[in-house]
Design an enzyme around this catalytic site. Structure first.
Site, PDB file in Angstrom:
ATOM      1  N   ARG A 186       0.839  -1.209   0.000  1.00 40.10           N
ATOM      2  CA  ARG A 186       0.000   0.000   0.000  1.00 40.10           C
ATOM      3  C   ARG A 186       0.875   1.260   0.000  1.00 40.10           C
ATOM      4  O   ARG A 186       0.559   2.260  -0.643  1.00 40.10           O
ATOM      5  CB  ARG A 186      -0.892  -0.053   1.252  1.00 40.10           C
ATOM      6  CG  ARG A 186      -1.683   1.183   1.555  1.00 40.10           C
ATOM      7  CD  ARG A 186      -2.449   0.999   2.876  1.00 40.10           C
ATOM      8  NE  ARG A 186      -3.217   2.184   3.220  1.00 40.10           N
ATOM      9  CZ  ARG A 186      -3.977   2.291   4.316  1.00 40.10           C
ATOM     10  NH1 ARG A 186      -4.079   1.276   5.149  1.00 40.10           N
ATOM     11  NH2 ARG A 186      -4.634   3.405   4.575  1.00 40.10           N
ATOM     12  N   ASN A 239       1.487   2.006  14.828  1.00 40.65           N
ATOM     13  CA  ASN A 239       0.606   1.039  14.161  1.00 40.65           C
ATOM     14  C   ASN A 239       0.764   1.005  12.640  1.00 40.65           C
ATOM     15  O   ASN A 239       0.381   0.031  12.006  1.00 40.65           O
ATOM     16  CB  ASN A 239      -0.862   1.262  14.559  1.00 40.65           C
ATOM     17  CG  ASN A 239      -1.373   2.631  14.202  1.00 40.65           C
ATOM     18  OD1 ASN A 239      -0.601   3.528  13.880  1.00 40.65           O
ATOM     19  ND2 ASN A 239      -2.678   2.804  14.253  1.00 40.65           N
ATOM     20  N   GLY A 315      -0.416  10.169  15.976  1.00 43.01           N
ATOM     21  CA  GLY A 315      -0.197   9.483  17.243  1.00 43.01           C
ATOM     22  C   GLY A 315      -1.269   9.851  18.242  1.00 43.01           C
ATOM     23  O   GLY A 315      -2.395  10.155  17.859  1.00 43.01           O
ATOM     24  N   GLU A 334      -2.760  14.074  13.424  1.00 45.55           N
ATOM     25  CA  GLU A 334      -3.878  13.145  13.552  1.00 45.55           C
ATOM     26  C   GLU A 334      -3.680  12.411  14.866  1.00 45.55           C
ATOM     27  O   GLU A 334      -2.685  11.718  15.049  1.00 45.55           O
ATOM     28  CB  GLU A 334      -3.903  12.192  12.355  1.00 45.55           C
ATOM     29  CG  GLU A 334      -5.215  11.440  12.239  1.00 45.55           C
ATOM     30  CD  GLU A 334      -5.169  10.122  12.964  1.00 45.55           C
ATOM     31  OE1 GLU A 334      -5.627  10.084  14.137  1.00 45.55           O
ATOM     32  OE2 GLU A 334      -4.678   9.150  12.387  1.00 45.55           O
ATOM     33  N   ARG A 367      -6.145   0.707  15.580  1.00 46.91           N
ATOM     34  CA  ARG A 367      -6.208   1.655  14.453  1.00 46.91           C
ATOM     35  C   ARG A 367      -6.962   2.870  14.939  1.00 46.91           C
ATOM     36  O   ARG A 367      -7.967   2.739  15.646  1.00 46.91           O
ATOM     37  CB  ARG A 367      -6.937   1.030  13.261  1.00 46.91           C
ATOM     38  CG  ARG A 367      -6.249  -0.174  12.659  1.00 46.91           C
ATOM     39  CD  ARG A 367      -7.191  -0.941  11.751  1.00 46.91           C
ATOM     40  NE  ARG A 367      -7.782  -0.097  10.738  1.00 46.91           N
ATOM     41  CZ  ARG A 367      -9.119   0.024  10.580  1.00 46.91           C
ATOM     42  NH1 ARG A 367      -9.966  -0.607  11.368  1.00 46.91           N
ATOM     43  NH2 ARG A 367      -9.583   0.809   9.636  1.00 46.91           N
ATOM     44  N   CYS A 368      -6.475   4.053  14.542  1.00 50.08           N
ATOM     45  CA  CYS A 368      -7.189   5.239  15.004  1.00 50.08           C
ATOM     46  C   CYS A 368      -8.594   5.274  14.425  1.00 50.08           C
ATOM     47  O   CYS A 368      -9.499   5.850  15.014  1.00 50.08           O
ATOM     48  CB  CYS A 368      -6.416   6.501  14.656  1.00 50.08           C
ATOM     49  SG  CYS A 368      -5.916   6.560  12.967  1.00 50.08           S
ATOM     50  N   ARG A 521      -9.310   5.080   6.803  1.00 46.77           N
ATOM     51  CA  ARG A 521      -8.583   6.205   6.217  1.00 46.77           C
ATOM     52  C   ARG A 521      -8.564   6.096   4.697  1.00 46.77           C
ATOM     53  O   ARG A 521      -8.715   7.068   3.981  1.00 46.77           O
ATOM     54  CB  ARG A 521      -7.154   6.215   6.760  1.00 46.77           C
ATOM     55  CG  ARG A 521      -6.210   7.197   6.112  1.00 46.77           C
ATOM     56  CD  ARG A 521      -4.943   7.309   6.936  1.00 46.77           C
ATOM     57  NE  ARG A 521      -4.392   6.013   7.278  1.00 46.77           N
ATOM     58  CZ  ARG A 521      -3.288   5.487   6.751  1.00 46.77           C
ATOM     59  NH1 ARG A 521      -2.595   6.148   5.853  1.00 46.77           N
ATOM     60  NH2 ARG A 521      -2.848   4.301   7.132  1.00 46.77           N
TER      61      ARG A 521
END
Ligand code: G3H
Length: 566
Positions: A186, A239, A315, A334, A367-368, A521
């Site tokens: 990716r 992550n 973070g 973010e 994951r955020c 995202r």
């Protein structure tokens, strides 16, 4: 660097229990395909003669080195020193820190030291900034098409080396093997796309004519174009140490900036390998650097460094502290989220359950954009919980090497924090849909039903495989809950009524609302932004390129107005 720990199994580990691996339908990544050969080699050694542990280890290492490019070996040999400590990257070279100190990286699965990296000094940061400044001046004079060409080259090399980089992700951050490979691929795609967008966005400027503003004649032509900021400091999270580094590096470089990377401690080694791909692509010396070390020693020093012209950070709430200390420079931040999924009565509950399990538990919820709270209408809550439980029962729990769905969380302190949230909810009366289970950093997936607003888990971000369900009686209640949160990254609405979905989506204070899908995202060219404490600015390829530039104008002043055909 050949290491025995490539082996899938740790026979003495409590995690080694094949029964936990419920399904392994996807083919293993190539570096895992070594496993059978290694295990055969081991059994052959044991069959032929009684060998010492050391002899066995050496023989196995020989097999590994011969048969596969691994982290720290092959093209990556230069990034590690004779003591197996990974070097840092500055002025186009791999270096050992003058500090003589190292930082150890603990494997979340084994909870033992996996790697060591250099503990760089403030003096070394200063040198990196000086080199970055000099390199940037030349880079800004490099034709845009050449910058794009180098980014394409780096993308190609990155993808060619996906296996050793993925291996680091598996060992440093316990990312499931298949997802680790996906992250690298990716990232290569992201770089290529950035190169292509860059030549379009940066190859265009704007012409403004003065007579459109009251009181002016057509005697001023304003030519505006985008120019680089200077040095961009990139700080990605553990992550996605490769992908969220590349999402900052690509836009910074195509826009003519130099880039200093401070990787997360866990994730440093994957990041160093990724940076080496840029080195191999032939980027000029000093243009990219990667500094490893202790946040306490160099963290503030870097973020407050006068040479830095832009910070792109992903973070936790450290970002809030950084933004308060950083000078008058553009910031892209973010900082996580508490993404809510609102489920209405008319939602397709099978679709919802699939999305909740994928969105809530993939990479163990770290994951955020993970689903962090479900707000579901009471009338369909029982059926929803039943469907989710059925899917959760199929999640495999174990090691990242085995490609399990649920793998150990990043650290013991993280596991303790998650456990604290779970116990708080238990004391306050939440219903556990599964038994709470933890071994070391491995936490079994848990759905908590009947969560209420007085529980910490209703508001805090666990960053783990535990998901609260709050039963609601009205849409208003759901919107109120979302908007009472300090976070505002993403959210979801599940309904077949598009009018309701749009109205609810508009009412929620979040950077993105997904309709009938879990938050995410990607794709990486989509805008990605958080409101409130979730961040500053917007990411996504185009937005990042724009953010890492400033506008410069040239105004041509004519002695007398000039009108077309006039
Ligand atoms: O952890 C934060 C990432 O930006 C989430 O990315 O939605 O692709 O997992 P993702």
């Amino acid at each position: 660097m050949a290491q025995l720990s490539l082996r899938v199994v740790w026979p003495s580990s409590p995690l080694h229990n094949p029964a936990r691996r419920h399904h392994l339908s996807s083919p293993a990544p190539p570096f895992l395909s070594l496993m059978p050969r290694l295990l055969v080699a081991r059994s052959e050694l044991l069959r032929t003669s009684p060998v010492s542990v050391e002899e066995e280890k050496r023989a196995l290492e020989a097999v590994v080195v011969k048969e596969s490019a691994m982290a720290g070996s092959g093209v990556f040999t230069h990034i590690v020193d004779e003591n197996q400590v990974f070097k840092y990257y500055a002025e186009g070279e791999w270096k050992k820190s003058a500090s003589g100190k190292t930082v150890s990286i603990v494997n979340p699965t084994t909870r033992k030291t996996q790697y060591n990296v250099q503990a760089c000094t403030q003096e070394e940061v200063n040198k990196v900034m000086e080199a970055a400044k000099a390199a940037q001046r030349q880079w800004a004079r490099t034709p845009l098409w050449k910058r794009a060409e180098l980014l394409h080259k780096a993308a190609e090399i990155l993808k060619e080396n996906k296996d050793p980089i993925a291996e680091c992700l598996v060992k440093e951050i316990a990312k499931p093997a298949k997802d680790a490979v996906t992250e690298v691929v990716r990232s290569g795609d992201l770089l290529s796309y950035t190169a292509e967008e860059g030549v379009r966005i940066l190859g265009e400027g704007k012409l403004l004519l003065s007579d459109s503003f009251p009181g002016n004649e057509r005697n001023k032509y304003c030519l505006s174009s985008k120019i680089p900021l200077g040095i961009v400091l990139a700080i990605p999270p553990f992550n996605y140490p490769v992908n969220l580094a590349v999402s900052k590096i690509g836009p910074a470089l195509i826009a003519g900036n130099s880039l200093v990377l401070k990787p997360p401690t866990q994730g440093s080694v994957a990041a160093l390998h990724m940076v080496h791909c840029f080195h191999l692509a032939g980027f000029p010396k000093g243009l990219i650097s990667c500094i490893t070390g202790k946040g306490s020693e160099i963290g503030d020093f870097m973020t407050m460094h006068p040479g830095v012209n832009c910070i792109s950070f992903t973070g936790g709430d450290t970002g809030i502290a950084i933004s308060k200390k950083a000078g008058m420079i553009p910031l892209q931040m973010e900082l996580g989220g508490k993404d809510a999924c609102i489920v209405l009565e008319d939602a397709d509950l099978d679709l919802v359950a699939t999305n909740i399990v994928q969105g809530g538990y993939s990479y163990s919820g770290q994951r955020c954009t993970a689903v962090k709270v479900v707000l579901i209408m009471e009338s369909v809550a029982d059926e929803f919980v039943e469907k989710v439980n059925a899917k959760m029962a199929k999640l495999s729990v174990g090691t990242p090497e085995e490609n399990c769905d649920i793998t150990p969380v990043i650290s013991e302190s993280s596991a303790n924090f998650i456990e604290g949230l779970v116990m708080d909810a238990k004391e306050k009366g939440a219903t556990f849909c599964q038994e709470y289970k933890r071994e070391g950093n491995l936490i079994w997936p848990l759905l908590l039903d009947h969560v209420r607003a007085n529980m910490r888990i209703a508001w805090e971000e666990p960053f783990g495989p535990v998901l609260p369900v709050i039963r609601i009686r009205s849409v208003k209640e759901a919107i109120h809950h979302c908007n009472a949160s300090n976070f505002g990254l993403q959210g979801s609405v599940f309904t077949k009524d598009i009018n309701k979905a749009i109205t609810i989506g508009d009412a929620i204070e979040s950077g993105t609302i997904q309709i009938n899908s879990a938050p995410a995202r990607g794709p990486d060219h989509f805008p990605f932004q958080g409101l409130k404490d979730s961040g500053i600015g917007s990411q996504g390829i185009v937005n990042s390129i724009n953010m890492m530039t400033k506008i410069k104008s040239l105004v041509i002043n004519l002695p007398s107005p000039s009108y077309t055909m006039g």
